[in-house]
Design a protein around this motif. Structure first.
Motif, PDB file in Angstrom:
ATOM      1  N   TYR A 181       0.849  -1.192   0.000  1.00 48.39           N
ATOM      2  CA  TYR A 181       0.000   0.000   0.000  1.00 48.39           C
ATOM      3  C   TYR A 181       0.882   1.239   0.000  1.00 48.39           C
ATOM      4  CZ  TYR A 181      -3.468   3.456   1.370  1.00 48.39           C
ATOM      5  OH  TYR A 181      -4.279   4.555   1.402  1.00 48.39           O
ATOM      6  N   ASP A 182       0.695   2.093  -1.003  1.00 45.41           N
ATOM      7  CA  ASP A 182       1.476   3.326  -1.144  1.00 45.41           C
ATOM      8  C   ASP A 182       0.499   4.496  -1.218  1.00 45.41           C
ATOM      9  OD1 ASP A 182       2.926   5.525  -2.044  1.00 45.41           O
ATOM     10  OD2 ASP A 182       4.315   4.302  -3.215  1.00 45.41           O
ATOM     11  N   ALA A 183       0.501   5.332  -0.181  1.00 43.57           N
ATOM     12  CA  ALA A 183      -0.444   6.446  -0.108  1.00 43.57           C
ATOM     13  C   ALA A 183      -0.275   7.415  -1.275  1.00 43.57           C
ATOM     14  CB  ALA A 183      -0.286   7.183   1.219  1.00 43.57           C
ATOM     15  N   THR A 184       0.965   7.581  -1.739  1.00 45.94           N
ATOM     16  CA  THR A 184       1.216   8.483  -2.868  1.00 45.94           C
ATOM     17  C   THR A 184       0.550   7.975  -4.133  1.00 45.94           C
ATOM     18  OG1 THR A 184       3.351   9.120  -1.927  1.00 45.94           O
ATOM     19  CG2 THR A 184       3.010   9.577  -4.257  1.00 45.94           C
ATOM     20  N   GLU A 185       0.623   6.668  -4.378  1.00 45.67           N
ATOM     21  CA  GLU A 185      -0.019   6.084  -5.551  1.00 45.67           C
ATOM     22  C   GLU A 185      -1.538   6.210  -5.467  1.00 45.67           C
ATOM     23  OE1 GLU A 185       1.284   4.895  -8.392  1.00 45.67           O
ATOM     24  OE2 GLU A 185       3.161   5.686  -7.599  1.00 45.67           O
ATOM     25  N   MET A 186      -2.084   6.037  -4.276  1.00 44.32           N
ATOM     26  CA  MET A 186      -3.530   6.202  -4.097  1.00 44.32           C
ATOM     27  C   MET A 186      -3.947   7.629  -4.411  1.00 44.32           C
ATOM     28  SD  MET A 186      -4.937   3.308  -3.237  1.00 44.32           S
ATOM     29  CE  MET A 186      -6.468   3.722  -2.405  1.00 44.32           C
ATOM     30  N   GLN A 187      -3.119   8.586  -3.996  1.00 40.19           N
ATOM     31  CA  GLN A 187      -3.421   9.991  -4.245  1.00 40.19           C
ATOM     32  C   GLN A 187      -3.365  10.306  -5.740  1.00 40.19           C
ATOM     33  OE1 GLN A 187      -0.620  13.247  -3.090  1.00 40.19           O
ATOM     34  NE2 GLN A 187      -2.298  13.922  -1.764  1.00 40.19           N
ATOM     35  N   LYS A 188      -2.382   9.730  -6.453  1.00 42.19           N
ATOM     36  CA  LYS A 188      -2.286   9.929  -7.899  1.00 42.19           C
ATOM     37  C   LYS A 188      -3.544   9.431  -8.602  1.00 42.19           C
ATOM     38  CE  LYS A 188       2.763   9.603  -8.379  1.00 42.19           C
ATOM     39  NZ  LYS A 188       3.864   8.750  -8.910  1.00 42.19           N
ATOM     40  N   SER A 189      -3.989   8.255  -8.211  1.00 40.85           N
ATOM     41  CA  SER A 189      -5.194   7.686  -8.810  1.00 40.85           C
ATOM     42  C   SER A 189      -6.401   8.575  -8.553  1.00 40.85           C
ATOM     43  CB  SER A 189      -5.439   6.282  -8.240  1.00 40.85           C
ATOM     44  OG  SER A 189      -6.647   5.750  -8.727  1.00 40.85           O
ATOM     45  N   HIS A 190      -6.499   9.080  -7.334  1.00 43.32           N
ATOM     46  CA  HIS A 190      -7.620   9.950  -6.975  1.00 43.32           C
ATOM     47  C   HIS A 190      -7.596  11.243  -7.782  1.00 43.32           C
ATOM     48  CE1 HIS A 190     -10.700  11.855  -4.563  1.00 43.32           C
ATOM     49  NE2 HIS A 190      -9.875  12.834  -4.247  1.00 43.32           N
ATOM     50  N   ARG A 191      -6.409  11.818  -7.954  1.00 45.79           N
ATOM     51  CA  ARG A 191      -6.297  13.109  -8.647  1.00 45.79           C
ATOM     52  C   ARG A 191      -6.619  12.983 -10.135  1.00 45.79           C
ATOM     53  NH1 ARG A 191      -1.075  15.913  -5.614  1.00 45.79           N
ATOM     54  NH2 ARG A 191      -2.319  16.982  -4.008  1.00 45.79           N
ATOM     55  N   ILE A 192      -6.139  11.924 -10.796  1.00 49.06           N
ATOM     56  CA  ILE A 192      -6.442  11.788 -12.222  1.00 49.06           C
ATOM     57  C   ILE A 192      -7.931  11.577 -12.415  1.00 49.06           C
ATOM     58  CG2 ILE A 192      -6.020   9.291 -12.388  1.00 49.06           C
ATOM     59  CD1 ILE A 192      -5.102  11.914 -15.057  1.00 49.06           C
ATOM     60  N   LYS A 193      -8.569  10.844 -11.512  1.00 49.35           N
ATOM     61  CA  LYS A 193     -10.018  10.653 -11.614  1.00 49.35           C
ATOM     62  C   LYS A 193     -10.765  11.965 -11.381  1.00 49.35           C
ATOM     63  CE  LYS A 193     -10.053   5.745 -10.361  1.00 49.35           C
ATOM     64  NZ  LYS A 193     -10.343   4.751  -9.306  1.00 49.35           N
ATOM     65  N   GLN A 194     -10.258  12.796 -10.474  1.00 54.91           N
ATOM     66  CA  GLN A 194     -10.867  14.110 -10.245  1.00 54.91           C
ATOM     67  C   GLN A 194     -10.801  14.967 -11.512  1.00 54.91           C
ATOM     68  OE1 GLN A 194      -8.616  15.439  -6.729  1.00 54.91           O
ATOM     69  NE2 GLN A 194     -10.576  15.747  -5.696  1.00 54.91           N
ATOM     70  N   MET A 195      -9.635  14.977 -12.168  1.00 59.63           N
ATOM     71  CA  MET A 195      -9.472  15.797 -13.370  1.00 59.63           C
ATOM     72  C   MET A 195     -10.337  15.277 -14.520  1.00 59.63           C
ATOM     73  SD  MET A 195      -5.424  16.916 -13.329  1.00 59.63           S
ATOM     74  CE  MET A 195      -4.715  15.285 -13.065  1.00 59.63           C
ATOM     75  N   LEU A 196     -10.396  13.969 -14.665  1.00 60.66           N
ATOM     76  CA  LEU A 196     -11.225  13.404 -15.720  1.00 60.66           C
ATOM     77  C   LEU A 196     -12.701  13.681 -15.467  1.00 60.66           C
ATOM     78  CD1 LEU A 196      -9.405   9.993 -16.224  1.00 60.66           C
ATOM     79  CD2 LEU A 196      -9.336  11.972 -17.730  1.00 60.66           C
ATOM     80  N   GLN A 197     -13.114  13.575 -14.209  1.00 63.63           N
ATOM     81  CA  GLN A 197     -14.508  13.868 -13.878  1.00 63.63           C
ATOM     82  C   GLN A 197     -14.841  15.321 -14.200  1.00 63.63           C
ATOM     83  OE1 GLN A 197     -15.727  12.827  -9.916  1.00 63.63           O
ATOM     84  NE2 GLN A 197     -17.818  13.507 -10.230  1.00 63.63           N
ATOM     85  N   ARG A 208      -9.763  25.429 -20.140  1.00 64.57           N
ATOM     86  CA  ARG A 208      -8.359  25.835 -20.152  1.00 64.57           C
ATOM     87  C   ARG A 208      -7.546  24.838 -19.337  1.00 64.57           C
ATOM     88  NH1 ARG A 208      -8.056  31.163 -17.281  1.00 64.57           N
ATOM     89  NH2 ARG A 208      -9.384  29.950 -15.865  1.00 64.57           N
ATOM     90  N   LEU A 209      -6.263  24.785 -19.609  1.00 65.48           N
ATOM     91  CA  LEU A 209      -5.380  23.904 -18.859  1.00 65.48           C
ATOM     92  C   LEU A 209      -5.430  24.230 -17.374  1.00 65.48           C
ATOM     93  CD1 LEU A 209      -3.214  21.721 -18.662  1.00 65.48           C
ATOM     94  CD2 LEU A 209      -1.512  23.447 -19.305  1.00 65.48           C
ATOM     95  N   ASP A 210      -5.509  25.506 -17.038  1.00 63.55           N
ATOM     96  CA  ASP A 210      -5.582  25.917 -15.631  1.00 63.55           C
ATOM     97  C   ASP A 210      -6.783  25.288 -14.926  1.00 63.55           C
ATOM     98  OD1 ASP A 210      -3.311  27.480 -15.692  1.00 63.55           O
ATOM     99  OD2 ASP A 210      -4.380  29.315 -16.214  1.00 63.55           O
ATOM    100  N   ASP A 211      -7.914  25.180 -15.642  1.00 66.23           N
ATOM    101  CA  ASP A 211      -9.124  24.610 -15.050  1.00 66.23           C
ATOM    102  C   ASP A 211      -8.921  23.139 -14.693  1.00 66.23           C
ATOM    103  OD1 ASP A 211     -10.509  27.031 -15.512  1.00 66.23           O
ATOM    104  OD2 ASP A 211     -10.962  26.419 -17.570  1.00 66.23           O
ATOM    105  N   ILE A 212      -8.299  22.408 -15.607  1.00 64.84           N
ATOM    106  CA  ILE A 212      -8.072  20.979 -15.382  1.00 64.84           C
ATOM    107  C   ILE A 212      -7.102  20.774 -14.223  1.00 64.84           C
ATOM    108  CG2 ILE A 212      -7.273  18.825 -16.428  1.00 64.84           C
ATOM    109  CD1 ILE A 212      -7.967  20.096 -19.166  1.00 64.84           C
ATOM    110  N   ALA A 213      -6.013  21.554 -14.221  1.00 72.09           N
ATOM    111  CA  ALA A 213      -5.008  21.443 -13.156  1.00 72.09           C
ATOM    112  C   ALA A 213      -5.631  21.745 -11.787  1.00 72.09           C
ATOM    113  CB  ALA A 213      -3.855  22.385 -13.438  1.00 72.09           C
ATOM    114  N   LYS A 214      -6.476  22.760 -11.756  1.00 77.13           N
ATOM    115  CA  LYS A 214      -7.122  23.135 -10.498  1.00 77.13           C
ATOM    116  C   LYS A 214      -8.002  22.008  -9.966  1.00 77.13           C
ATOM    117  CE  LYS A 214     -10.008  26.755  -8.419  1.00 77.13           C
ATOM    118  NZ  LYS A 214     -10.793  27.992  -8.693  1.00 77.13           N
ATOM    119  N   ALA A 215      -8.690  21.305 -10.867  1.00 76.75           N
ATOM    120  CA  ALA A 215      -9.555  20.199 -10.454  1.00 76.75           C
ATOM    121  C   ALA A 215      -8.772  19.092  -9.766  1.00 76.75           C
ATOM    122  CB  ALA A 215     -10.303  19.637 -11.660  1.00 76.75           C
ATOM    123  N   GLY A 216      -7.502  18.916 -10.179  1.00 82.58           N
ATOM    124  CA  GLY A 216      -6.656  17.896  -9.560  1.00 82.58           C
ATOM    125  C   GLY A 216      -5.745  18.434  -8.483  1.00 82.58           C
TER     126      GLY A 216
END
Length: 297
Positions: A181-197, A208-216
């Motif tokens: 279990y790696d908390a950093t990897e879990m966070q990466k998975s969560h952030r990419i799903k946030q941006m895609l959502q 804009r790129l800024d909007d996507i970055a902000k979501a993650g």
């Protein structure tokens, strides 16, 4: 059951209900090129997935990895992992897909010790299944047995299926797959799903790129690194491709026109939409629309 129009929600979670009338699972043959997109789009689900290629070969992307799976081989894809599939070299790939609720794999008394740690593991997004390995052959044979049991429904087939699932899980966890279990990897998975959502919620708007970055909750540069590493594309290229994929269903509506569809999916120029659509689909939107409407009975 062939799922031809793959339904996912705004976070890419698949909406298909993976169960029969009495069992929290589904097993069906999938012909990749019969999907409306021509491939199985990026998605995830809480069920574990087991795949057995029965014809041709396919390339699966699972999180950051790309894996080629050939006829007679298979895959285990873990719960919650982003994945997609496309056939390789126009091979007409067909595979048996088995989706199972993790809670159905073993009894509730055994679930906490022998299932939960593995579906939470960050080092186990997938396992390749090879017939040359005895444990791999056992799993592949069990997938085929479950598919046949669900088709034939002999007496007490539900019990037979649970026996096969236990066999699959035992072979997986007994062959060196120690969960980490790696908390950093879990966070990466969560952030990419946030941006895609966020993209899937706002794709009809100016993005804009800024909007996507902000979501993650990321910087612009780190956002780009996430998309490049996990999705092998840039954030804005992903937006364009997603809009094109959303346009496919609209173009098949009899009363739609190309200009209307372009604006409905977020393009602010019909010519730009046509150009990007042609590069992605190797056909113009109008030609695509005509091919689909003329093919109807």
């Amino acid at each position: 059951m062939q799922i031809k129009n793959f339904k996912i929600d705004q976070s890419l979670k698949e909406l298909t209900e993976h169960r029969t009338v009495v069992l929290p699972m589904a097993c069906y043959e999938t012909t990749i090129n019969q999907n409306i997109h021509g491939y199985i789009p990026l998605h995830w689900h809480e069920e574990i997935q087991l795949v057995l290629i029965v014809k041709g070969e396919a390339v699966f992307q699972i999180n950051e990895d790309s894996i080629t799976v050939r006829e007679g081989q298979g895959l285990f894809i873990n719960s919650g992992c982003l994945h997609m599939a496309e056939e390789k070299d126009r091979s007409g790939c067909v595979y048996i897909c088995l989706n199972v609720s993790p809670h159905f794999v073993l009894s509730q008394e055994l679930y906490t010790t022998f299932v939960y740690p593995y579906i939470q593991a960050t080092n186990l997004p997938y396992v390749q299944l090879e017939s040359k390995e005895p444990w791999g052959e056992n799993i592949l044979a069990a997938i085929l047995n479950i598919h046949q049991l669900l088709q034939r429904k002999p007496p007490f087939y539900e019990i037979s299926i649970t026996v096969q699932l236990t066999l699959i899980w035992q072979n997986l966890i007994m062959n060196g797959f120690q969960p980490e279990y790696d908390a950093t990897e879990m966070q990466k998975s969560h952030r990419i799903k946030q941006m895609l959502q966020w993209i899937h919620t706002h794709y009809t708007e100016k993005i804009r790129l800024d909007d996507i970055a902000k979501a993650g909750q990321l910087s612009r540069s780190e956002c780009c690194r996430y998309f490049n590493r996990i999705l092998k594309t840039t954030p804005l290229s992903y937006v364009t491709e997603y809009r094109i994929q959303k346009s496919l269903v609209l173009l098949q509506q009899a009363d739609s026109n190309v200009t209307e569809v372009a604006y409905r999916v977020g393009f602010n120029s019909t010519s730009y939409f046509i150009d990007k659509f042609r590069k992605s689909m190797r056909i113009t939107p109008l030609a695509y629309k005509k091919s689909k409407t003329e093919a109807r009975p």
